[in-house]
Design a protein around this motif. Structure first.
Motif, PDB file in Angstrom:
ATOM      1  N   ILE A 189       0.845  -1.201   0.000  1.00  0.00           N
ATOM      2  CA  ILE A 189       0.000   0.000   0.000  1.00  0.00           C
ATOM      3  C   ILE A 189       0.880   1.251   0.000  1.00  0.00           C
ATOM      4  CG2 ILE A 189      -1.780   1.290   1.255  1.00  0.00           C
ATOM      5  CD1 ILE A 189      -2.774  -1.523   2.254  1.00  0.00           C
ATOM      6  N   LEU A 190       1.959   1.224   0.774  1.00  0.00           N
ATOM      7  CA  LEU A 190       2.911   2.338   0.765  1.00  0.00           C
ATOM      8  C   LEU A 190       3.533   2.487  -0.622  1.00  0.00           C
ATOM      9  CD1 LEU A 190       4.491   4.599   2.108  1.00  0.00           C
ATOM     10  CD2 LEU A 190       6.122   2.870   2.931  1.00  0.00           C
ATOM     11  N   VAL A 191       3.835   1.382  -1.265  1.00  0.00           N
ATOM     12  CA  VAL A 191       4.377   1.415  -2.627  1.00  0.00           C
ATOM     13  C   VAL A 191       3.382   2.114  -3.555  1.00  0.00           C
ATOM     14  CG1 VAL A 191       5.085  -0.001  -4.602  1.00  0.00           C
ATOM     15  CG2 VAL A 191       5.804  -0.645  -2.294  1.00  0.00           C
ATOM     16  N   GLY A 192       2.094   1.790  -3.421  1.00  0.00           N
ATOM     17  CA  GLY A 192       1.068   2.443  -4.225  1.00  0.00           C
ATOM     18  C   GLY A 192       1.023   3.942  -3.994  1.00  0.00           C
ATOM     19  N   VAL A 193       1.131   4.347  -2.745  1.00  0.00           N
ATOM     20  CA  VAL A 193       1.141   5.783  -2.422  1.00  0.00           C
ATOM     21  C   VAL A 193       2.325   6.457  -3.112  1.00  0.00           C
ATOM     22  CG1 VAL A 193       1.447   7.480  -0.572  1.00  0.00           C
ATOM     23  CG2 VAL A 193      -0.046   5.508  -0.209  1.00  0.00           C
ATOM     24  N   ILE A 194       3.488   5.853  -3.009  1.00  0.00           N
ATOM     25  CA  ILE A 194       4.709   6.439  -3.583  1.00  0.00           C
ATOM     26  C   ILE A 194       4.601   6.540  -5.099  1.00  0.00           C
ATOM     27  CG2 ILE A 194       7.173   6.013  -3.945  1.00  0.00           C
ATOM     28  CD1 ILE A 194       7.122   4.908  -0.984  1.00  0.00           C
ATOM     29  N   GLN A 195       4.147   5.471  -5.740  1.00  0.00           N
ATOM     30  CA  GLN A 195       3.990   5.491  -7.190  1.00  0.00           C
ATOM     31  C   GLN A 195       2.985   6.555  -7.607  1.00  0.00           C
ATOM     32  OE1 GLN A 195       4.899   0.730  -7.820  1.00  0.00           O
ATOM     33  NE2 GLN A 195       2.829   1.446  -8.048  1.00  0.00           N
ATOM     34  N   GLY A 196       1.864   6.623  -6.897  1.00  0.00           N
ATOM     35  CA  GLY A 196       0.848   7.627  -7.205  1.00  0.00           C
ATOM     36  C   GLY A 196       1.358   9.039  -7.021  1.00  0.00           C
ATOM     37  N   LEU A 197       2.160   9.253  -5.977  1.00  0.00           N
ATOM     38  CA  LEU A 197       2.730  10.581  -5.742  1.00  0.00           C
ATOM     39  C   LEU A 197       3.670  10.989  -6.866  1.00  0.00           C
ATOM     40  CD1 LEU A 197       3.413  10.531  -1.887  1.00  0.00           C
ATOM     41  CD2 LEU A 197       1.753  11.953  -3.114  1.00  0.00           C
ATOM     42  N   GLY A 198       4.409  10.020  -7.421  1.00  0.00           N
ATOM     43  CA  GLY A 198       5.306  10.321  -8.540  1.00  0.00           C
ATOM     44  C   GLY A 198       4.549  10.836  -9.747  1.00  0.00           C
ATOM     45  N   ALA A 199       3.420  10.197 -10.055  1.00  0.00           N
ATOM     46  CA  ALA A 199       2.588  10.655 -11.171  1.00  0.00           C
ATOM     47  C   ALA A 199       1.895  11.964 -10.816  1.00  0.00           C
ATOM     48  CB  ALA A 199       1.556   9.589 -11.534  1.00  0.00           C
ATOM     49  N   GLU A 200       1.356  12.041  -9.624  1.00  0.00           N
ATOM     50  CA  GLU A 200       0.623  13.237  -9.175  1.00  0.00           C
ATOM     51  C   GLU A 200       1.512  14.475  -9.218  1.00  0.00           C
ATOM     52  OE1 GLU A 200      -2.942  14.944  -7.801  1.00  0.00           O
ATOM     53  OE2 GLU A 200      -2.735  12.775  -7.736  1.00  0.00           O
ATOM     54  N   ALA A 201       2.780  14.329  -8.879  1.00  0.00           N
ATOM     55  CA  ALA A 201       3.709  15.461  -8.868  1.00  0.00           C
ATOM     56  C   ALA A 201       3.806  16.124 -10.234  1.00  0.00           C
ATOM     57  CB  ALA A 201       5.088  14.996  -8.395  1.00  0.00           C
ATOM     58  N   VAL A 202       3.785  15.327 -11.285  1.00  0.00           N
ATOM     59  CA  VAL A 202       3.869  15.883 -12.639  1.00  0.00           C
ATOM     60  C   VAL A 202       2.618  16.691 -12.963  1.00  0.00           C
ATOM     61  CG1 VAL A 202       3.994  15.315 -15.099  1.00  0.00           C
ATOM     62  CG2 VAL A 202       5.459  14.109 -13.452  1.00  0.00           C
ATOM     63  N   PHE A 203       1.453  16.135 -12.662  1.00  0.00           N
ATOM     64  CA  PHE A 203       0.214  16.868 -12.931  1.00  0.00           C
ATOM     65  C   PHE A 203       0.125  18.125 -12.065  1.00  0.00           C
ATOM     66  CE2 PHE A 203      -0.912  12.485 -14.179  1.00  0.00           C
ATOM     67  CZ  PHE A 203      -1.193  12.728 -15.516  1.00  0.00           C
ATOM     68  N   ALA A 204       0.564  18.028 -10.825  1.00  0.00           N
ATOM     69  CA  ALA A 204       0.554  19.190  -9.925  1.00  0.00           C
ATOM     70  C   ALA A 204       1.484  20.282 -10.452  1.00  0.00           C
ATOM     71  CB  ALA A 204       0.953  18.774  -8.514  1.00  0.00           C
ATOM     72  N   ALA A 205       2.611  19.887 -11.035  1.00  0.00           N
ATOM     73  CA  ALA A 205       3.552  20.866 -11.584  1.00  0.00           C
ATOM     74  C   ALA A 205       2.927  21.676 -12.717  1.00  0.00           C
ATOM     75  CB  ALA A 205       4.820  20.168 -12.067  1.00  0.00           C
ATOM     76  N   THR A 206       1.937  21.114 -13.394  1.00  0.00           N
ATOM     77  CA  THR A 206       1.220  21.842 -14.454  1.00  0.00           C
ATOM     78  C   THR A 206      -0.014  22.540 -13.894  1.00  0.00           C
ATOM     79  OG1 THR A 206      -0.320  20.092 -15.139  1.00  0.00           O
ATOM     80  CG2 THR A 206       1.909  20.054 -16.109  1.00  0.00           C
ATOM     81  N   ARG A 207      -0.201  22.453 -12.586  1.00  0.00           N
ATOM     82  CA  ARG A 207      -1.388  22.984 -11.899  1.00  0.00           C
ATOM     83  C   ARG A 207      -2.668  22.345 -12.435  1.00  0.00           C
ATOM     84  NH1 ARG A 207       0.203  29.315 -10.975  1.00  0.00           N
ATOM     85  NH2 ARG A 207       2.018  28.820  -9.702  1.00  0.00           N
ATOM     86  N   TYR A 208      -2.526  21.080 -12.805  1.00  0.00           N
ATOM     87  CA  TYR A 208      -3.654  20.285 -13.302  1.00  0.00           C
ATOM     88  C   TYR A 208      -4.325  20.953 -14.515  1.00  0.00           C
ATOM     89  CZ  TYR A 208      -2.864  18.050  -8.841  1.00  0.00           C
ATOM     90  OH  TYR A 208      -2.272  17.418  -7.775  1.00  0.00           O
ATOM     91  N   MET A 223       3.358  10.783 -20.360  1.00  0.00           N
ATOM     92  CA  MET A 223       4.641  10.064 -20.360  1.00  0.00           C
ATOM     93  C   MET A 223       5.524  10.523 -19.195  1.00  0.00           C
ATOM     94  SD  MET A 223       5.436   9.820 -24.444  1.00  0.00           S
ATOM     95  CE  MET A 223       6.942   8.843 -24.242  1.00  0.00           C
ATOM     96  N   MET A 224       5.535  11.838 -18.939  1.00  0.00           N
ATOM     97  CA  MET A 224       6.318  12.341 -17.802  1.00  0.00           C
ATOM     98  C   MET A 224       5.747  11.843 -16.480  1.00  0.00           C
ATOM     99  SD  MET A 224       7.728  16.133 -18.917  1.00  0.00           S
ATOM    100  CE  MET A 224       6.254  16.962 -18.436  1.00  0.00           C
ATOM    101  N   ALA A 225       4.418  11.745 -16.381  1.00  0.00           N
ATOM    102  CA  ALA A 225       3.797  11.236 -15.157  1.00  0.00           C
ATOM    103  C   ALA A 225       4.161   9.762 -14.946  1.00  0.00           C
ATOM    104  CB  ALA A 225       2.285  11.406 -15.214  1.00  0.00           C
ATOM    105  N   GLY A 226       4.158   8.976 -16.015  1.00  0.00           N
ATOM    106  CA  GLY A 226       4.591   7.583 -15.913  1.00  0.00           C
ATOM    107  C   GLY A 226       6.054   7.492 -15.494  1.00  0.00           C
TER     108      GLY A 226
END
Length: 190
Positions: free
Chosen positions: A90-109, A118-121
């Motif tokens: 479950i922690l692994v899922g959180v970490i993976q999701g945060l990696g993708a989320e960070a990219v979308f957040a950087a664009t302010r969604y 591709m960058m989110a992946g």
């Protein structure tokens, strides 16, 4: 975080989390077969599959949390279905999701296109690799081998999760089943 979400968005996200929790567990077994042939680096080639739900749900819903929440839920489903890693997954899922989320957040969604997917992946791959390096004993491997693992995982994240996620979302969009979600709004494909 979910206050601004509509019930249908939560339901759709949950549905994808269940489906991909099952797919993720299936790919553990595919990875085991592949690893028996070429060794532990085999998982790196298919690692992108374990990031794809974050790309798909974010592409459709386009709200903060739409990458990290379904990835975490899919990991929890995978644990409940019997993944041998157990609750640590479950922690692994959180970490993976945060990696993708960070990219979308950087664009302010605001930006949703193939390059961002591709960058989110790739972001999910980087976050998961750092976690794996710290807890997975990668330090015992040669530097060259670890670098090769890293490059393959990032490529897998970009191709399987990024390109594959966009392909699946486009296929769903073509069916008309995503009407009423953010992806169908005017200027949604920016």
């Amino acid at each position: 975080m979910l206050k601004s979400w509509k019930l249908k968005e939560v339901v759709l996200m949950s549905l994808f989390a269940v489906v991909f929790g099952i797919i993720y567990l299936l790919f553990v077994h595919i990875g085991n077969i592949w690893a028996s042939l070429i060794g532990p680096i085999a998982y790196e080639w298919i690692f992108g599959i374990w990031f794809i739900v974050s790309i798909i749900v974010m592409a459709i819903i386009r709200k903060p949390g739409a990458a990290v929440i379904p990835e975490t839920m899919a990991a929890a489903i995978e644990v409940m279905l019997g993944n041998a890693l157990g609750p640590r997954l479950i922690l692994v899922g959180v970490i993976q999701g945060l990696g993708a989320e960070a990219v979308f957040a950087a664009t302010r969604y605001r930006h949703f296109n193939l390059g961002i997917y591709m960058m989110a992946g790739a972001g999910a791959a980087v976050f998961s690799f750092v976690y794996g390096y710290l807890l997975g004993g990668f330090a015992a491997l040669s530097t060259e081998y670890v670098l090769l693992m890293f490059v393959i995982r990032v490529m897998s994240g970009a191709v399987i999760a990024g390109i594959g996620g966009k392909y699946l979302v486009d296929a769903l969009l073509a069916t008309g089943s995503l009407r009423g979600y953010a992806i169908t709004k005017r200027d949604a494909h920016v």
